[in-house]
Design an enzyme around this catalytic site. Structure first.
Site, PDB file in Angstrom:
ATOM      1  N   ASP A  38       0.939  -1.305  -0.172  1.00  0.00           N
ATOM      2  CA  ASP A  38      -0.032  -0.094   0.090  1.00  0.00           C
ATOM      3  C   ASP A  38       0.840   1.242  -0.098  1.00  0.00           C
ATOM      4  OD1 ASP A  38      -2.153   1.803   0.370  1.00  0.00           O
ATOM      5  OD2 ASP A  38      -3.246   0.105   1.445  1.00  0.00           O
ATOM      6  N   ASN A  91      -5.663  -4.739  -6.126  1.00  0.00           N
ATOM      7  CA  ASN A  91      -6.786  -4.222  -5.289  1.00  0.00           C
ATOM      8  C   ASN A  91      -6.649  -2.391  -5.385  1.00  0.00           C
ATOM      9  OD1 ASN A  91      -9.161  -3.916  -3.501  1.00  0.00           O
ATOM     10  ND2 ASN A  91      -7.304  -3.362  -2.236  1.00  0.00           N
ATOM     11  N   TYR A 157     -12.964   7.577 -13.093  1.00  0.00           N
ATOM     12  CA  TYR A 157     -12.993   6.236 -12.474  1.00  0.00           C
ATOM     13  C   TYR A 157     -13.962   5.205 -13.340  1.00  0.00           C
ATOM     14  CZ  TYR A 157     -14.154   2.897  -8.312  1.00  0.00           C
ATOM     15  OH  TYR A 157     -14.238   1.936  -7.740  1.00  0.00           O
ATOM     16  N   LYS A 161     -12.150   1.714 -14.539  1.00  0.00           N
ATOM     17  CA  LYS A 161     -12.647   0.143 -14.118  1.00  0.00           C
ATOM     18  C   LYS A 161     -12.962  -0.667 -15.548  1.00  0.00           C
ATOM     19  CE  LYS A 161     -11.696   0.529  -9.785  1.00  0.00           C
ATOM     20  NZ  LYS A 161     -10.823  -0.093  -9.166  1.00  0.00           N
ATOM     21  N   ILE A 190     -19.535  -1.067  -1.198  1.00  0.00           N
ATOM     22  CA  ILE A 190     -19.005  -2.028  -0.306  1.00  0.00           C
ATOM     23  C   ILE A 190     -18.593  -1.114   0.968  1.00  0.00           C
ATOM     24  CG2 ILE A 190     -17.184  -3.779   0.628  1.00  0.00           C
ATOM     25  CD1 ILE A 190     -19.118  -4.692  -1.560  1.00  0.00           C
ATOM     26  N   THR A 192     -16.691   0.574   3.153  1.00  0.00           N
ATOM     27  CA  THR A 192     -15.088   0.701   3.028  1.00  0.00           C
ATOM     28  C   THR A 192     -14.897   2.407   3.335  1.00  0.00           C
ATOM     29  OG1 THR A 192     -15.065   1.352   0.611  1.00  0.00           O
ATOM     30  CG2 THR A 192     -14.771  -0.928   1.500  1.00  0.00           C
TER      31      THR A 192
END
Length: 253
Positions: A38, A91, A157, A161, A190, A192
């Site tokens: 990360d 990810n 975005y 994707k 989700i 997050t």
């Protein structure tokens, strides 16, 4: 939990928080040694602590996936520590700044694609070189439902994707006969830190997202992680080139 990944090694980018953290823990619970990559490490080192508390093995590597030198260093550290690479969950991603296509700045466009799409390509490029020498491996890329349908005010975005899914399908075809499988997961909404930033933790906005989900709730990071580890397992041995929605039915509407 059955240790189906004993003596295996997994890389998880964006592993400090959210879906990445859940996936890193899920790999470790199944016996894999994990490289948590990360650009930031959470102050409490919670991902590492969760893995170590469960008796697993993991290291943290600081990595900005948009930088080739960082990705190379991440792969080198993986091999100097563990000597192999079996699974990669690419990810790491950012949401960028909300704006219409006409209002999206070039800076936002370039940064979002650099992390979300170029970053996935860079990681795959170096992961694949080692997996090819090894003769085996599984890669799972994190796309999004925004890679399957359009969303207003998120042009960079959405484009990034969609690109991840195209890249996934291309690599899957290229390496299908080399013992390497490549798939993508497409999370819906989700719970997050990314969604918290998007909603501002506004309960009204969160409820709007819930109302749009056929299943009637937000997803949990662990639910995406379960899909990732399943795609990496022998149970999914005949699956490659797929973009698997983990979205509570969102795109079926």
């Amino acid at each position: 939990m059955e240790a189906i990944f004993n003596n295996k090694v997994a890389i998880v980018t964006g592993g400090s928080f959210g879906i990445g953290r859940a996936a890193a823990v899920a790999f470790a619970q199944r016996g894999a040694a994990v490289v948590i990559a990360d650009c930031v490490e959470d102050a409490n080192r919670e991902t590492l602590q969760q893995i170590e508390a469960a008796g697993g093995k993991a290291i943290f590597v600081k990595c900005d996936v948009s930088k080739a030198a960082d990705v190379t260093a991440m792969i080198d550290k993986t091999f100097s520590t563990y000597g192999r690479l079996d699974f990669a969950f690419n990810n790491a991603g950012i949401e960028g700044i909300a704006a219409t296509t006409q209002e999206c700045t070039q800076e936002n466009w370039e940064r979002t694609l650099a992390v979300n799409l170029t970053g996935v390509w860079l990681c795959m490029k170096h992961e694949l070189s080692h997996m090819l020498r090894q003769g085996s491996g599984v890669i799972v890329n994190c796309a999004s439902v925004a890679g399957l349908v359009g969303f207003t005010a998120l042009p960079a975005y959405v484009a990034s994707k969609h690109g991840v899914i195209g890249l996934t399908k291309t690599a899957a075809l290229e390496y299908a006969k080399s013992g390497i499988r490549v798939n993508a997961v497409c999370p819906g909404v989700i719970r997050t830190p990314m969604i918290d930033r998007f909603t501002g933790k506004d309960k009204h906005v969160e409820q709007q997202f819930r109302d749009m989900e056929p299943i009637g709730r937000l997803g949990e990071p662990e639910e995406v992680a379960e899909a990732v580890v399943w795609l990496c397992s022998d149970a999914a041995s005949f699956i490659t080139g797929t973009a698997l929605p983990v979205d509570g039915g969102w795109i079926s509407q």
